[in-house]
Design a protein around this motif. Structure first.
Motif, PDB file in Angstrom:
ATOM      1  N   SER A 124       0.812  -1.213   0.000  1.00  0.00           N
ATOM      2  CA  SER A 124       0.000   0.000   0.000  1.00  0.00           C
ATOM      3  C   SER A 124       0.850   1.270   0.000  1.00  0.00           C
TER       4      SER A 124
ATOM      5  N   LYS B  92       1.974   2.260  -3.450  1.00  0.00           N
ATOM      6  CA  LYS B  92       0.864   2.799  -4.244  1.00  0.00           C
ATOM      7  C   LYS B  92       0.608   4.260  -3.891  1.00  0.00           C
ATOM      8  N   TRP B  93       0.625   4.578  -2.595  1.00  0.00           N
ATOM      9  CA  TRP B  93       0.383   5.964  -2.174  1.00  0.00           C
ATOM     10  C   TRP B  93       1.493   6.892  -2.646  1.00  0.00           C
TER      11      TRP B  93
END
Length: 111
Positions: free
Chosen positions: A78, A81-82
């Motif tokens: 995650s 992705k951020w």
């Protein structure tokens, strides 16, 4: 790390290494169809703003598929992705800031 965490980490790494080939062929087919739609739209006599909006939307979908599957971003953690989406947002904001200035130079000329 204890043995359970090591086993879980190895299983996760193994899942990330082996992606089904059928998925990549499916994505490739969708990209091929979207490219055909873009070529078709480019030869249609429609309002310029509408056509460019459709082409830009299709290009964004294609870019998302490429980034997600072929660059394996779908399988990343995650945080990665951020970071990627934050960088993309900053890039788009900078483009929106500097594009009007470039348009001004083209229309008014450089003095």
């Amino acid at each position: 790390m204890d043995a359970i965490q090591v086993a879980l980490a190895q299983k996760a790494a193994e899942q990330q290494r082996h992606h089904p080939k059928g998925t990549f062929f499916w994505v490739w087919g969708v990209l091929l169809v979207l490219t055909g739609v873009e070529v078709y739209l480019a030869y249609q006599n429609m309002e310029l703003v509408r056509m460019l909006t459709l082409l830009m939307g299709l290009s964004i979908v294609k870019a998302a598929l490429i980034i997600g599957y072929f660059m394996h971003m779908k399988y990343e953690m995650s945080r990665m992705k951020w970071i990627t989406m934050g960088s993309l947002t900053v890039c788009l904001v900078l483009m929106c800031i500097f594009l009007p200035d470039a348009h001004r130079i083209v229309t008014l000329g450089v003095k």
